[in-house]
Design an enzyme around this catalytic site. Structure first.
Site, short mmCIF file in Angstrom:
data_model
loop_
_atom_site.label_atom_id
_atom_site.label_comp_id
_atom_site.label_asym_id
_atom_site.label_seq_id
_atom_site.Cartn_x
_atom_site.Cartn_y
_atom_site.Cartn_z
CB THR A 121 -0.90 -0.03 1.24
OG1 THR A 121 -1.66 -1.24 1.20
CG2 THR A 121 -1.83 1.17 1.26
CB CYS A 266 -4.44 -2.15 6.79
SG CYS A 266 -3.36 -3.44 6.15
CE LYS A 327 -9.89 -9.80 10.63
NZ LYS A 327 -10.00 -9.53 9.19
N1 LIG Z 1 -1.47 -7.30 6.24
C1 LIG Z 1 -2.52 -7.10 5.46
O1 LIG Z 1 -3.61 -7.59 5.73
C2 LIG Z 1 -2.39 -6.29 4.20
C3 LIG Z 1 -3.43 -6.34 3.25
C4 LIG Z 1 -3.31 -5.57 2.08
C5 LIG Z 1 -2.20 -4.76 1.87
N2 LIG Z 1 -1.22 -4.73 2.83
C6 LIG Z 1 -0.02 -3.94 2.53
O2 LIG Z 1 0.98 -4.84 2.05
C7 LIG Z 1 2.27 -4.46 2.50
C8 LIG Z 1 2.93 -5.59 3.27
O3 LIG Z 1 2.19 -5.81 4.44
P1 LIG Z 1 2.40 -7.12 5.35
O4 LIG Z 1 1.38 -7.06 6.42
O5 LIG Z 1 2.50 -8.32 4.50
O6 LIG Z 1 3.85 -6.79 5.98
P2 LIG Z 1 4.80 -7.75 6.85
O7 LIG Z 1 5.52 -6.86 7.76
O8 LIG Z 1 4.02 -8.90 7.37
O9 LIG Z 1 5.82 -8.33 5.76
C9 LIG Z 1 6.76 -7.55 5.07
C10 LIG Z 1 7.98 -8.43 4.78
O10 LIG Z 1 8.85 -7.73 3.88
C11 LIG Z 1 10.18 -8.10 4.21
N3 LIG Z 1 11.12 -7.17 3.57
C12 LIG Z 1 11.49 -5.92 3.96
N4 LIG Z 1 12.38 -5.41 3.09
C13 LIG Z 1 12.56 -6.33 2.11
C14 LIG Z 1 13.33 -6.37 0.93
N5 LIG Z 1 14.08 -5.36 0.55
N6 LIG Z 1 13.27 -7.49 0.16
C15 LIG Z 1 12.49 -8.53 0.52
N7 LIG Z 1 11.74 -8.54 1.64
C16 LIG Z 1 11.76 -7.46 2.43
C17 LIG Z 1 10.18 -8.11 5.73
O11 LIG Z 1 11.27 -8.83 6.24
C18 LIG Z 1 8.82 -8.77 6.01
O12 LIG Z 1 8.94 -10.18 6.13
C19 LIG Z 1 2.06 -3.16 3.29
O13 LIG Z 1 2.22 -2.07 2.43
C20 LIG Z 1 0.62 -3.27 3.74
O14 LIG Z 1 0.03 -2.01 3.97
C21 LIG Z 1 -1.28 -5.48 3.97
O1 LIG Z 2 -17.61 -3.61 11.53
C1 LIG Z 2 -16.41 -3.68 11.86
C2 LIG Z 2 -15.41 -4.30 11.07
C3 LIG Z 2 -14.09 -4.31 11.52
N1 LIG Z 2 -13.78 -3.73 12.70
C4 LIG Z 2 -12.36 -3.70 13.14
O2 LIG Z 2 -11.58 -3.18 12.08
C5 LIG Z 2 -10.26 -3.72 12.11
C6 LIG Z 2 -9.85 -4.21 10.75
O3 LIG Z 2 -10.61 -5.33 10.41
P1 LIG Z 2 -10.56 -5.99 8.95
O4 LIG Z 2 -10.78 -4.95 7.93
O5 LIG Z 2 -11.47 -7.15 8.94
O6 LIG Z 2 -9.06 -6.54 8.91
P2 LIG Z 2 -7.73 -6.18 8.10
O7 LIG Z 2 -7.00 -7.46 7.93
O8 LIG Z 2 -7.05 -5.04 8.78
O9 LIG Z 2 -8.20 -5.73 6.63
C7 LIG Z 2 -8.31 -4.37 6.22
O10 LIG Z 2 -7.05 -3.86 5.85
C8 LIG Z 2 -6.39 -4.61 4.79
C9 LIG Z 2 -5.01 -4.01 4.61
O11 LIG Z 2 -5.00 -2.87 3.84
C10 LIG Z 2 -7.25 -4.52 3.54
O12 LIG Z 2 -6.61 -5.23 2.49
C11 LIG Z 2 -8.63 -5.10 3.85
O13 LIG Z 2 -9.46 -4.99 2.68
C12 LIG Z 2 -9.24 -4.32 5.00
O14 LIG Z 2 -10.50 -4.87 5.35
C13 LIG Z 2 -10.29 -4.82 13.20
O15 LIG Z 2 -9.72 -4.31 14.38
C14 LIG Z 2 -11.77 -5.08 13.41
O16 LIG Z 2 -12.06 -5.50 14.73
C15 LIG Z 2 -14.74 -3.13 13.50
O17 LIG Z 2 -14.46 -2.60 14.58
N2 LIG Z 2 -16.04 -3.13 13.05
#
Ligand SMILES: NC(=O)c1ccc[n+]([C@@H]2O[C@H](COP(=O)([O-])OP(=O)(O)OC[C@H]3O[C@@H](n4cnc5c(N)ncnc54)[C@H](O)[C@@H]3O)[C@@H](O)[C@H]2O)c1
Ligand SMILES: O=c1ccn([C@@H]2O[C@H](COP(=O)(O)OP(=O)(O)O[C@H]3O[C@H](CO)[C@@H](O)[C@H](O)[C@H]3O)[C@@H](O)[C@H]2O)c(=O)[nH]1
Length: 439
Positions: A121, A266, A327
């Protein structure tokens, strides 16, 4: 197809496993040697339902590999996915150092055409920075190799990540090159069978779409939390209100659950980063700052309720606490409301006996031997000598406790529920006081 994924965290590992699962050859790269060593042995560093089996199956089938070797990783895939962290900088903006480090690595080692696909992101304009980084590195090498940068934001939720990736609501592809769009569409074809899910657009719009989605969802939650606080003062029940408005299809039932605040890696960081982007553009995003402020306040709501119930303070009180993860169905405690509450309770002299089905190891890593905090391996252990029960995360196994037994266990006969899990009538029938959010 051959794919490299940089970053083997929540997003990178799920992306790599799911792309391998539909028949691609995938190499996941991470700079964390310990993480890669474990993954090579089939040990998954996070809890995500179904992920361990999927990773193991695809490793066995020879479709999924892990490495820390940058050159090997860059050589491997036509597609170079970027799924590294973008944590908040001190001023709230997204820190791009990991994303740009990957861009530099790709440019240092590439020998033919590559498509850099950004799944992290990132603020609008990042693809331009990635492009420039690659161009600068190639220039240093005296090379003029072709490459493309695509924005392909990820929308998966932790706890249901595999399902979200396999059956996405949409697949956003931001590119200025129609040929690259076609290649990405081909890559995503297995996830796009039942209906058209691919939405192509320019790169900047794709980058903004990700923040817009998270900010909209966070806004819904803060809106409901604001109304919940108002409902309490008005003698209304927010749960009735939730049903009443959710039934309007223009509003819908999802993401309108009030609670003790949103957490995770996020929403908090992305709302802040978008607010920061607005500021850089000379625009004050008033709504976004309100969303954030309401959420910060909401994370203190449970402690306020507990303090109001104990006017003489909580010093010497023992609380059973159910749920540490931000969560259910994850072990992730980033920005979890439980952290704010544990700090407040222990600072006030209370003892917290905490349980979570998956996040205890993460809590130990974060809090260590924090005075006043005890980690319980079993849910029932939290209740020993407890005065009151607090629920912070709505894990399924907390849904139907034996209220009569709880009434016998809890010396002060009181439950503080941060997720509105119970029907107040049933709790009260057992002789328990019941505090929830907005009711
Ligand atoms: N966690 C989610 O649910 C979620 C969902 C959608 C988008 N995102 C976005 O995706 C991105 C990653 O999030 P995440 O939760 O997977 O992060 P994370 O911290 O779980 O994982 C990131 C990984 O990248 C590695 N890393 C750092 N520098 C590196 C490099 N130069 N080469 C290779 N690996 C390297 C780290 O060691 C780590 O293992 C963020 O921008 C986040 O906002 C996260
Ligand atoms: O009605 C609701 C729904 C969620 N939550 C809270 O909101 C947070 C986020 O929940 P959720 O969105 O289900 O989890 P994430 O894994 O953080 O996912 C969000 O963040 C990700 C990272 O960007 C996106 O990819 C997803 O689409 C987006 O839902 C948690 O603390 C939940 O408890 C509430 O309080 N009320």
């Amino acid at each position: 197809m051959k794919i490299t994924v940089f970053g083997s965290g929540y997003v990178g590992l799920v992306t790599g496993a799911c792309l391998a699962d539909v028949g691609n050859q995938v190499m996941c790269m991470d700079v964390d040697q310990a993480k890669i060593d474990k993954l090579k042995q089939g040990i998954i560093p996070i809890y995500e339902p179904g992920l361990e089996e999927m990773v193991k199956d695809n490793m066995l089938a020879g479709r999924l590999q892990f490495t820390t070797d940058v050159k090997e990783a860059v050589d491997f895939g036509l597609f170079q996915f970027v799924a590294v962290g973008t944590p908040p900088d001190e001023d709230g903006s997204a820190d791009l150092k990991y994303v740009l480090a990957v861009a530099k690595s790709v440019a240092e080692h590439m020998t033919d055409y590559k498509i850099i696909v950004d799944k992290s992101t990132v603020p609008v304009g990042t693809a331009d920075k990635v492009k420039q980084t690659v161009l600068d590195e190639l220039a240093k090498r005296g090379e003029t190799l072709e490459f493309d940068v695509v924005s392909n934001p990820e929308f998966l939720k932790e706890g249901s990540a595999l399902d979200d990736f396999m059956k996405p609501d949409r697949i956003v592809i931001g590119t200025d090159n129609p040929r690259t769009a076609e290649l990405l569409k081909a890559l995503y074809a297995p996830f796009n069978r039942s209906r058209e899910r691919v939405i192509t657009m320019d790169i900047r719009s794709a980058e903004l779409t990700k923040y817009a989605a998270n900010a909209m969802l966070a806004t819904k939650i803060s809106f409901m939390n604001e109304l919940a606080n108002l409902a309490e003062r008005l003698g209304a029940d927010i749960e009735h209100v939730r049903h009443g408005i959710g039934s309007d299809s223009r509003i819908g039932y999802s993401f309108i659950y009030p609670g003790c605040g949103y957490g995770g890696s996020c929403f908090p960081k992305d709302v802040k980063a978008l607010e920061r982007t607005a500021k850089e553009m000379g625009y004050h995003a008033e709504l976004l700052s309100a969303v954030e402020n309401v959420n910060d306040r909401q994370k203190h709501r449970l402690f306020e309720k507990i303090s109001a119930h104990y006017p003489d303070g909580v010093q010497g009180k023992t609380f059973a606490l159910w749920g540490l993860a931000f969560k259910p169905n994850t072990d992730d405690m980033r920005e979890a409301p439980s952290r704010v509450l544990i700090d407040a309770l222990t600072a006030a002299g209370a003892t917290v006996q905490a349980y979570d089905p998956e996040a205890l190891h993460e809590a130990r890593r974060i809090f260590g031997d924090k005075a006043g905090l005890m980690y319980c391996e079993k849910q029932a252990d939290t209740l020993q000598t407890a005065d009151a029960l607090i629920i912070v995360t709505e894990w399924k196994q907390f849904r139907s406790p034996d209220f009569d037994a709880l009434s016998r266990s809890l010396s002060d006969k009181v439950i503080f529920d941060g997720r509105n899990m119970y029907e107040p009538k049933f709790v009260k029938q057992a002789g328990l006081r019941y505090y929830a959010i907005g009711r």
